[in-house]
Motif scaffolding. Structure first.
Motif, short mmCIF file in Angstrom:
data_model
loop_
_atom_site.label_atom_id
_atom_site.label_comp_id
_atom_site.label_asym_id
_atom_site.label_seq_id
_atom_site.Cartn_x
_atom_site.Cartn_y
_atom_site.Cartn_z
N CYS A 81 38.81 42.43 53.89
CA CYS A 81 38.59 42.80 52.58
C CYS A 81 38.84 41.59 51.63
CB CYS A 81 39.94 43.53 52.31
SG CYS A 81 40.19 45.21 53.17
N CYS A 82 37.93 41.44 50.71
CA CYS A 82 37.93 40.02 49.64
C CYS A 82 37.74 40.84 48.23
CB CYS A 82 36.81 39.30 50.08
SG CYS A 82 36.98 38.65 51.86
N ALA A 83 38.52 39.96 47.38
CA ALA A 83 38.06 40.37 45.96
C ALA A 83 36.64 40.12 45.67
CB ALA A 83 39.25 39.71 45.04
N ASN A 84 36.20 38.92 46.26
CA ASN A 84 34.98 38.51 46.09
C ASN A 84 34.07 39.00 47.03
OD1 ASN A 84 32.31 37.03 45.53
ND2 ASN A 84 33.75 35.40 44.58
N GLY A 89 30.48 39.16 52.52
CA GLY A 89 28.93 39.23 53.27
C GLY A 89 28.63 38.14 54.13
N VAL A 90 29.12 36.90 53.33
CA VAL A 90 28.99 35.60 54.22
C VAL A 90 29.54 35.50 55.44
CG1 VAL A 90 29.42 33.23 54.15
CG2 VAL A 90 28.47 34.32 52.22
N GLY A 178 38.57 34.47 50.25
CA GLY A 178 37.56 35.50 49.56
C GLY A 178 38.24 36.08 48.44
N ASP A 179 39.44 35.69 47.92
CA ASP A 179 40.02 36.07 46.85
C ASP A 179 39.99 35.00 45.58
OD1 ASP A 179 40.84 38.47 48.10
OD2 ASP A 179 42.68 37.74 48.84
N VAL A 180 38.95 34.38 45.60
CA VAL A 180 38.52 33.48 44.39
C VAL A 180 37.34 33.66 43.79
CG1 VAL A 180 39.72 31.50 45.74
CG2 VAL A 180 37.50 31.79 45.89
N MET A 308 39.65 36.79 35.50
CA MET A 308 38.15 37.30 35.02
C MET A 308 37.85 38.72 35.59
SD MET A 308 35.97 35.84 33.13
CE MET A 308 34.48 36.39 32.61
N PRO A 309 37.40 39.48 34.65
CA PRO A 309 36.89 40.66 35.34
C PRO A 309 35.94 40.50 36.11
CG PRO A 309 37.14 40.77 32.87
CD PRO A 309 37.53 39.51 33.38
N TYR A 310 35.93 41.27 37.18
CA TYR A 310 35.06 41.20 38.58
C TYR A 310 34.89 42.23 39.31
CZ TYR A 310 32.40 39.36 42.53
OH TYR A 310 31.56 39.17 43.62
N ALA A 311 33.79 43.27 39.21
CA ALA A 311 33.57 44.39 40.17
C ALA A 311 34.65 45.44 39.95
CB ALA A 311 33.78 43.83 41.70
N GLY A 312 34.91 45.43 38.92
CA GLY A 312 35.93 46.71 38.48
C GLY A 312 37.54 46.21 38.34
N GLY A 313 37.73 44.80 38.94
CA GLY A 313 39.10 44.31 38.97
C GLY A 313 39.02 42.92 38.17
N ARG A 314 40.06 42.32 38.69
CA ARG A 314 40.55 40.99 37.87
C ARG A 314 40.71 40.06 39.14
NH1 ARG A 314 40.82 39.83 32.64
NH2 ARG A 314 40.98 41.96 31.18
#
Length: 379
Positions: A81-84, A89-90, A178-180, A308-314
């Motif tokens: 689970c990553c925000a980014n 994927g990587v 992955g949370d950056v 910063m807004p990203y994929a439905g979150g911040r």
């Protein structure tokens, strides 16, 4: 979906590189599917290709049918689970790779065989390889963004959409956070914090397709937000507008613009860059700096508003500082014991969601002399 991966290294085409290619993907439409499919077919003749596809179910199924027998097509690991989403994927792809030398690339990056061979060769002496992207074709907004690339080159190195990395080293450091938002800088700093060597071949040029105009505009503030991970750079851009308000004389403004163009030209001349970068990129440097100055204030406002807004979150953090990453490594007992996302990467299964790629015809490999190579050790 198969429950396990092959125990042995998957053979590649006779004469191909012992190289894995990981492409993290998340599409909401298939406008570029035909072009990407043709590229993956060419690519699969020279490397083992893993596409980690986080697209919606309908698109994922279509991709699986089109790429059957060409690439290994998988979902991002469910336990990660990553925000980014790109980091998920990587990490999934690196866990599934068969060999130790791996290329990570965005879906708009287009390698040729000499580029693949050059990254493969550089990974013999470095844990991370940072090539140089250039845009082709060149619509107006690609020329505009080229100014950013040239300024980065003049002051050091650019941040591309592709890296070469050693899989064993990546697993030893347990991946990266992955949370950056600025995941490329996070990867570079994490490798350095763990004692890895970074090769920065300024003359290793890898083509990149320009995005459409709509996406270009949507990325302006988001790219400025990345500079929060580099406080001195952010402060410099925030100071531009107040400085322009004080410098009212036209001659001084022209002198500042000329300095920006000269700085960009210095980046264009490095390592044979004139072969791939247009002079218009240098001429647009003052306009790009003005744009970044405005967007930096908007990015600062987004940071104060929660991220910063990203994929439905911040996402609040652009990237961790090198000092903080080194401290994590020390607290974990050194590079061998450190783990930034170890708890989640351990749950990744070596799973396969689509048929493995087939052998392709033999391909000769010519080593490409890399211009302006730089090899950087840990700080």
């Amino acid at each position: 979906m198969s429950g396990r991966a092959p125990a042995r290294r998957a053979p590649g085409p006779p004469g191909a590189l012992d190289l894995d290619y990981v492409l993290p993907l998340r599409w909401t439409d298939d406008a570029g599917l035909d072009e990407l499919t043709a590229y993956l077919r060419r690519l699969s003749r020279h490397a083992r290709v893993i596409v980690v596809d986080g697209s919606p179910a309908e698109l994922f199924g279509r991709h699986a049918r089109r790429w059957q027998g060409v690439v290994r097509h998988v979902r991002p690991a469910s336990g990660l689970c990553c925000a980014n989403g790109k980091v998920a994927g990587v990490t999934t792809g690196l866990r599934l790779a068969a060999g130790d030398r791996v290329i990570i690339a965005d879906d708009d990056v287009r390698y040729d065989l000499p580029g693949l061979a050059a990254v493969h060769a550089l990974l013999a002496d470095a844990e991370l390889v940072r090539p140089q992207n250039y845009f082709a074709p060149l619509p107006w907004h690609a020329r505009w963004d080229t100014a950013r690339t040239l300024l980065n080159r003049s002051l050091g190195a650019d941040y591309p959409g592709t890296f070469g990395i050693r899989r064993a080293f990546f697993l030893r450091m347990s991946g990266y956070d992955g949370d950056v938002l600025f995941e490329n800088l996070e990867l570079i700093r994490t490798v350095r914090a763990h004692g890895g060597r970074e090769a920065r071949p300024l003359g290793l040029y890898v083509r990149r397709l320009p995005c459409d105009t709509r996406r270009f505009w949507s990325q302006r503030v988001r790219q400025a937000y990345d500079d929060l991970a580099r406080p001195a750079r952010m402060a410099a851009f925030l100071a531009v507008l107040p400085a322009l308000a004080l410098v009212r004389r036209p001659r001084r403004l022209l002198a500042c613009a000329a300095l920006a163009v000269a700085l960009a030209e210095a980046g264009r001349w490095r390592a044979g860059g004139r072969r791939v970068f247009p002079v218009t990129g240098s001429l647009l440097a003052p306009a790009w700096i003005a744009e970044r100055a405005i967007c930096s204030w908007l990015a600062l406002g987004a940071a104060l508003a929660g991220g910063m807004p990203y994929a439905g979150g911040r996402i609040r953090r652009a990237a961790h500082s090198t000092r903080r990453l080194r401290r994590r490594v020390r607290l974990a007992g050194g590079p061998e014991a450190a783990g930034l996302v170890g708890a989640v990467t351990e749950r990744l299964g070596r799973r396969q969601a689509a048929p493995a790629q087939r052998d392709r015809r033999a391909a000769g490999v010519d080593r490409l002399p890399v211009l302006g190579e730089q090899l950087e050790g840990p700080p």
